[in-house]
Design an enzyme around this catalytic site. Structure first.
Site, PDB file in Angstrom:
ATOM      1  N   HIS B 116      33.925 -16.604  60.778  1.00 40.99           N
ATOM      2  CA  HIS B 116      35.142 -16.638  61.595  1.00 40.99           C
ATOM      3  C   HIS B 116      36.251 -17.347  60.837  1.00 40.99           C
ATOM      4  CE1 HIS B 116      35.128 -20.944  62.838  1.00 40.99           C
ATOM      5  NE2 HIS B 116      33.823 -20.829  62.711  1.00 40.99           N
ATOM      6  N   ASP B 118      39.171 -18.368  62.663  1.00 40.65           N
ATOM      7  CA  ASP B 118      39.975 -19.209  63.568  1.00 40.65           C
ATOM      8  C   ASP B 118      39.520 -20.648  63.373  1.00 40.65           C
ATOM      9  OD1 ASP B 118      37.487 -18.426  64.787  1.00 40.65           O
ATOM     10  OD2 ASP B 118      38.188 -19.290  66.665  1.00 40.65           O
ATOM     11  N   ASP B 149      35.018 -25.168  58.037  1.00 44.91           N
ATOM     12  CA  ASP B 149      34.662 -24.477  59.287  1.00 44.91           C
ATOM     13  C   ASP B 149      35.746 -23.486  59.654  1.00 44.91           C
ATOM     14  OD1 ASP B 149      33.713 -23.740  61.763  1.00 44.91           O
ATOM     15  OD2 ASP B 149      34.202 -25.634  62.738  1.00 44.91           O
ATOM     16  N   GLU B 183      35.941 -17.618  67.454  1.00 42.60           N
ATOM     17  CA  GLU B 183      34.682 -18.357  67.509  1.00 42.60           C
ATOM     18  C   GLU B 183      34.836 -19.711  68.179  1.00 42.60           C
ATOM     19  OE1 GLU B 183      31.364 -20.926  66.491  1.00 42.60           O
ATOM     20  OE2 GLU B 183      33.440 -21.266  65.917  1.00 42.60           O
ATOM     21  N   ASP B 212      28.013 -20.730  59.233  1.00 41.36           N
ATOM     22  CA  ASP B 212      28.944 -21.522  60.035  1.00 41.36           C
ATOM     23  C   ASP B 212      28.229 -22.781  60.509  1.00 41.36           C
ATOM     24  OD1 ASP B 212      31.164 -22.248  61.424  1.00 41.36           O
ATOM     25  OD2 ASP B 212      30.751 -20.969  63.153  1.00 41.36           O
ATOM     26  N   HIS B 461      35.691 -30.118  62.999  1.00 44.05           N
ATOM     27  CA  HIS B 461      36.313 -30.386  64.316  1.00 44.05           C
ATOM     28  C   HIS B 461      36.993 -31.747  64.391  1.00 44.05           C
ATOM     29  CE1 HIS B 461      34.231 -27.141  66.929  1.00 44.05           C
ATOM     30  NE2 HIS B 461      34.266 -26.762  65.671  1.00 44.05           N
TER      31      HIS B 461
END
Lengths: 508, 508
Positions: B116, B118, B149, B183, B212, B461
């Protein structure tokens, strides 16, 4: 002087008054558009005192205030009140306090007007229908942050002085201004400045007027008390940095969960403050108060509908007014450091800081409240056995203020309101905090009156704050009339050895 | 074919392999700078799928992915997956899913790479040392949102295919790509797309690889399970608009206080989920699992120090790993609508929306979790007798995923890791959620392997997400080698009636 002579004098005085009233009222009406434009210029400045990133705007705002007063020919000073220390120990210059003086006649009373030109935060995306820093007129209402709190009222007092000047009418009183830029965050630095100038700038001040409040209903009001406010930051720090809640969730003790746990011990669902030692200090409601509250124009259903809720914390007028004005409460404003944007971030915030405040009433003492809240939160936090660290700090500690409503100043205020609005004002209190009222009272020993300038539905501190276009004129006129009423009070009291008749015979 | 002949073939194969390895490794080393630049271009796009205001950036990101694959000569399709409905009922186009195919040889196995592009939200003021959307190198680390990520891993797989192409080496497997842009918010629309293309694009896919995730320690790892996630919004609505806490505090029942009251009933200070019916569904920890966890390279103290806390939720390795991977947990991410900026706003927020999530493990069912959480919150809210209204909605409901680690795919993965890093990988699970692993498994019935590409300290994150410059090459090489290992597996299994020897004799 016999009774007949006094009667004649008062009659003359009344005639002269009436003439002045009409001249001033007409001038003010004709200049409404100018007042709107002046307000537009001020609202355009994002003078948010709570956001350090806006500090340069705040400095610019204070310069605009000083310029306006200078252009009016006042004796103006921008007083350096030092710096504030930020939570990260950085130091930041406070906005200067602007003082000004119009008239130095020792035979006249001196009225000091207090106001502030800083504002609450505002962002379009908070739900404003218009750009909060672009004054926008819709159906006679002027929308913009600070429109009612407190930029228009400050301008109203300035325009009142200006009206006398432009009409070449002598001011009935000496007028001083104290305009600050930190009110919304607790008037940092102002108390020290008042103390320092107690025997200079404030030495000849007889009365202080504050117009940082609103009516309670469509009936005009005069305010004789405000609640204070203790504003707290409760910060829980855990991991070094934010963590992915998938990767780390279940292995770390999350600061946000600790914080919510301790915040949930502040107040019960029914509004009872749960912090030990807070409610005990509150002065009991007297029978006189109870009776007075009964007579105040206030419609509980209107209030409920205006807020848009199906039930209030109390369902009768006296309880509701009492909890609005003379009982403490806890409000939890928000949490800094947690995820607050739209979307679905899966984060464990590492450092979260709750912001809550407890409104203060007689006979609470902010120093005691600070201690009790800190002790309570640390105690409930300790029971969680969390490895995170809690820091509790009180960043605003503003005392409540209560005036003596028997004072002649209040007679002048009531008469002024009656002259302008043809109705007796309600005597009310204010749930919000204007810390400076209490400071003025404590430091100068002078009487303070709060003359609300702004409608009951102006939306202070919330989205779509506004002031009515017509209020701009009405309240400018109210300011003008209070000057004259103070002259009448002066005549009655004759405290300076000179009658109002002397004044009028010299002037006209 | 006798044993001697087979031995000779394997020897040839091994020699050819060794030659290819060296060629590929050298090519990848020489192109590290290109890989950094490609990552820089991708990181510069703020493809935050959780923020609808960034949707155009997300669309642009998907176009860049399609362009890259087209330039590599793939057979590329941008698949329209429809729209999403926002909480306010508005509809917004989802980012297209990009599929691509390299090679259509029916005699080769087909590996489908999922990734992914995003990203999670990121703002400089959240505590980033550098602009999160400007890839910045410090001491060999490349800092930027999405670096690890999942943008660099996606690029690594593409660069692996490209390396074969540039060296004119035939790809040992057919390679397909499925790259999505939702995602981080639950892969909205992807499941329907996989279902729709089950008998077309996915019909000839043998294995699916997902990169991921990250290593657990400095020891390489292969991931065989992920937690799912149920992400909830709990919104309490009260007054029509935000209110001044001085003016209204004490008279209204504040939504923020209601919300904190109900959030405080989700999880205990010691991490026990308090919502009835959640913990009961969790599969018990088996003895085999316990033993496997015992052997995994994981230093509790290192983990603690890395996070920067003095105490974790559990203080032994097995409990900690189990609660990281195979037990549910509650994280409270933040509150939208309350005051979250610096400063001291005295507001009663009128509408506040908490965001929290519950990680899912076998045998939890998101549909049941949704029901239990909603019932629980409504029940505790009802006890408050608040006039405010509570709305609970589950906006992500992603199931956990668990693979069969006995499958030959895992043998290929382990051998690839050993070839590149000269050490056997740990077999681990992932606390985070890659919803698509479970979907692939359910819909296609094919085997999925997760090959972590990214260091254990990449900060997914959180602030200052990074990937090591050297990981870019190592992981590109790992991708390359997995292709070759799959060929070896193919030889062993000989599932398509064609030996690796045929392949090599044709190619070289």
């Amino acid at each position: 002087m016999n009774i007949g002579a006094l009667h004649s004098i008062l009659l003359v005085l009344s005639t002269v008054h009436a003439f002045q009233y009409n001249q001033l009222a007409q001038y003010i009406d004709e200049h409404q558009e100018d007042y709107v434009e002046a307000l537009r210029d001020w609202v355009a400045v994002e003078s948010d005192s709570s956001n350090v990133l806006r500090r340069s705007e705040l400095h610019r705002m204070m310069e605009m205030v000083a310029q306006k007063l200078q252009q009016m020919g006042g004796s103006v000073e921008s007083v350096d009140i030092g710096e504030q220390e930020l939570p990260d120990k950085q130091r930041l210059a406070l906005p200067k306090v602007v003082t000004a003086q119009f008239g130095t006649d020792p035979t006249k009373h001196t009225l000091c007007v207090y106001g502030h030109v800083d504002v609450q935060p505002a962002k379009l995306e908070d739900g404003w229908a218009t750009d909060p820093f672009n004054l926008t007129e819709i159906n006679g209402n002027l929308y913009g942050r600070g429109a009612s709190d407190n930029k228009a009222p400050v301008l109203a007092w300035m325009h009142a002085v200006e009206a006398y000047q432009k009409l070449s009418l002598e001011l009935p009183v000496n007028v001083k201004f104290v305009i600050e830029g930190m009110e919304e965050t607790g008037s940092n630095g102002l108390e020290a400045m008042i103390l320092a100038q107690k025997d200079s700038f404030f030495s000849d001040v007889d009365y202080i007027v504050v117009s940082d409040c609103g009516w309670l209903s469509r009936r005009p009001a005069i305010t004789y008390g405000t609640r204070g406010n203790c504003y707290f930051l409760a910060e829980v720090r855990g991991p070094k940095q934010d963590l992915h809640s998938g990767v780390y969730g279940g292995t770390v003790i999350e600061p946000m969960i600790d914080l919510i746990g301790i915040l949930d011990t502040l107040i019960s669902p029914s509004g009872k403050i749960l912090v030990p030692g807070i409610r005990e200090a509150v002065a009991p409601l007297s029978d006189d108060e109870w009776r007075m509250y009964q007579d105040i124009e206030f419609d509980v259903d209107d209030y409920k509908n205006k807020i848009g809720v199906s039930k209030l914390m109390y369902n009768n007028k006296v309880d509701l007014l009492a909890h609005k004005w003379r009982y403490p409460t806890v409000s939890i404003h928000g949490i800094e450091g947690a995820f607050s944007d739209p979307g679905t971030k899966t984060v464990i915030p590492s450092k979260v800081c709750a912001k809550f405040s407890i409104r203060q009433v007689p006979n609470m003492d902010p120093a005691v409240v600070e201690k009790k809240v800190s002790e309570h939160l640390h105690s409930v936090f300790a029971k969680r056995h969390s490895p995170n660290t809690l820091t509790v700090s009180m960043v605003i500690g503003a005392k409540p203020w209560l005036a003596d409503i028997q004072h002649p100043l209040y007679e002048a205020g009531k008469a002024a309101v009656k002259r302008v609005f043809s109705v007796d004002p309600d005597l009310i209190r204010e749930g919000g905090t204007i810390p400076i009222s209490r400071t003025f009272q404590d430091v100068t020993g002078k009487s303070i009156i709060m003359m609300p300038i702004g409608g009951f539905d102006d939306g202070l501190h919330s989205q779509n704050e506004k002031i009515s276009r017509f209020d701009l004129s009405d309240f400018c006129f109210l300011s003008v009339v209070l000057f004259l009423q103070m002259l009448t009070q002066q005549l009655k009291k004759n405290t300076r050895g000179r009658s109002a008749l002397d004044y009028f015979s010299e002037s006209y």
